[in-house]
Write an enzyme that holds these catalytic residues in place. Structure first.
Site, PDB file in Angstrom:
ATOM      1  N   CYS A   2      16.339  10.078  52.436  1.00  0.00           N
ATOM      2  CA  CYS A   2      17.643   9.860  51.798  1.00  0.00           C
ATOM      3  C   CYS A   2      17.464   9.092  50.490  1.00  0.00           C
ATOM      4  O   CYS A   2      18.074   9.419  49.468  1.00  0.00           O
ATOM      5  CB  CYS A   2      18.572   9.079  52.735  1.00  0.00           C
ATOM      6  SG  CYS A   2      18.957   9.910  54.293  1.00  0.00           S
ATOM      7  N   CYS A  55      16.505   5.450  55.557  1.00  0.00           N
ATOM      8  CA  CYS A  55      15.728   6.700  55.569  1.00  0.00           C
ATOM      9  C   CYS A  55      15.065   6.946  54.212  1.00  0.00           C
ATOM     10  O   CYS A  55      15.748   7.030  53.186  1.00  0.00           O
ATOM     11  CB  CYS A  55      16.637   7.870  55.934  1.00  0.00           C
ATOM     12  SG  CYS A  55      15.851   9.492  55.758  1.00  0.00           S
TER      13      CYS A  55
END
Length: 469
Positions: free
Chosen positions: A392, A389
């Site tokens: 993230c 991600c």
């Protein structure tokens, strides 16, 4: 998205109307006019309104956008009942199909203007620009600069922002064009809203609503074409658009001839950075959606779009309650790959995140035990993440710094990889909506508190912890 109407009505241009346009004369050179759209007279294609490649014959008329048969259920939009579309003779296509993978390689380093010119030259009347009401106006500007005639279409979902409708009107006036809008089927929208309410997508995902309001109208539009032009860029969305080519055989939708491979998709701005797009728009002084000045970058339907903060990725403003990896509405479903990345890091080659001496990696058993504790010796802050991600990855440094600042403070800092096999558990038990999700487990409470903000800098995270510890 909508077609530039090539007639003053919503139906296709008849041959007689076109003849009347070409018959006009004056002592001064004038641009040929198709409805309200003016063709530049310096380009050789204007003599016949569209210049197809040598391997094609021109259609006898411009085909309507909507190639599907009319409904006979009592609810027929007025625009579809104005006149019977002109039946156009079918274009002859090269016996030897174009190798679009090879063409994409040849055009990889070409400018958006060169790619646009190639697309319009190759497909003539059978290609149209998909206009979404955001920075896709750059596509229209590039099309204008080629000097070739072009068509534009847009999807009106019925739930766009008022500013977007005002933007549509400004674009039409600026370029002297008419955008032909595609609308969702009223019966399907009615059935969806009656059965699930106006905001069901917040609970069970956006795909169903987008399918009714966007995908099916788009499918109808594309059935009248052999190619379409989109504003997709590689930097727009993590996990879905990073590998799009400048031209490809559409992997999802069908074109006029039907069947796999019957539609070509052009992405002239695939390799352009978002910042450079805006430099171009400002330089050319074209209309832009006023929502951009309010912090909106990627603009869709009003309930599913919001402004983003400085430093946030533009797609964080779309369907923010869902995974970043799946932020496609279905119009570009072919960008989505199999869930090969939704597995544990081991064996995937994807680097793990949040690795620091003061940061605890929690297993499934570990976080389940943390959930069961009604009275904890120490409070915890835990990030639910996926290594692939981009959001993230973007908060990694601030979260590691948070762990350093909280070392010895009595607050434990942890991480739990919540993708792959753990995803359903995390959704049901840990309030996972999208990655990353940050939870605070208080010392004297069994229920974790979800961090509500999109600001993931270390100071904002520290303020959250300080308020709850």
């Amino acid at each position: 998205m909508a077609f530039v109407a090539t007639s003053s009505s919503t139906t296709a241009i008849s041959a007689s109307n076109l003849a009347r346009s070409t018959a006009s004369s004056s002592s001064e050179p004038k641009a040929l006019r198709i409805g309200s759209f003016r063709l530049l007279d310096h380009h050789p294609s204007t003599a016949t309104a569209v210049n197809l490649s040598s391997s094609r014959k021109r259609s006898s008329a411009v085909r309507p956008v909507n190639a599907e048969p009319k409904r006979n259920d009592g609810i027929v939009p007025l625009a579809t009942a104005v006149a019977t579309p002109v039946v156009a003779e079918k274009l002859e296509v090269d016996a030897e199909a174009e190798d679009y993978e090879q063409l994409a390689k040849q055009l990889e380093n070409a400018s958006p203007l060169q790619i646009m010119d190639k697309a319009l030259e190759k497909f003539g009347d059978d290609i149209a620009i998909a206009f979404s009401g955001a920075e896709d106006v750059a596509l229209i500007e590039y099309a204008k600069l080629t000097g070739r005639p072009f068509r534009v279409f847009s999807l009106d979902t019925g739930r766009l922002n008022p500013e977007t409708y005002q933007f549509f009107d400004a674009v039409e006036k600026h370029y002297g064009i008419r955008i032909e809008y595609m609308f969702p089927d009223a019966v399907e929208v009615q059935a969806l809203v009656r059965s699930k309410g106006l905001f069901s997508f917040y609970e069970d995902g956006h795909q169903e609503c987008c399918r009714v309001r966007k995908v099916r109208p788009l499918r109808r539009a594309l059935k009248g074409l052999r190619a379409w032009i989109t504003g997709q860029r590689k930097d727009q969305s993590p996990g879905t658009r990073s590998e799009i080519p400048v031209v490809q055989v559409d992997p999802v939708f069908e074109g006029l001839d039907g069947g796999a491979g019957s539609l070509v998709k052009w992405n002239p701005m695939a390799n352009v950075d978002g910042g450079d797009v805006w430099k171009f728009l400002r330089a050319m002084e074209v209309p832009v959606n006023s929502l951009h000045a309010q912090g909106y970058v990627s603009i869709g339907c009003e309930p599913c779009t919001r402004a983003v903060l400085p430093g946030q990725h533009e797609r964080e403003g779309r369907w923010w309650w869902e995974d970043a990896k799946a932020k496609e509405c279905g119009l570009h479903k072919g960008n989505l790959k199999q869930d090969a990345q939704e597995v544990t890091v081991n064996g995937t080659g994807i680097r793990d995140l949040f690795e620091a001496r003061n940061l605890v990696a929690l297993s499934r058993n570990g976080i389940e035990n943390l959930l069961k504790l009604e009275k904890r010796e120490e409070p915890w802050i835990v990030v639910l993440y996926a290594p692939w991600c981009q959001f993230c990855q973007g908060m990694e440094s601030s979260y590691v710094e948070l762990a350093e600042k909280l070392a010895g403070s009595g607050v434990k800092v942890g991480k739990f990889q919540a993708d792959g096999e753990q995803k359903e558990f995390a959704k049901q038990e840990l309030q996972l909506g999208s990655f990353p999700t940050i939870l605070f487990f208080p010392k004297h409470s069994s229920r974790p508190i979800k961090y509500p903000s999109e600001q993931r800098d270390v100071d904002s995270l520290m303020a959250f912890v300080s308020a709850l510890r």
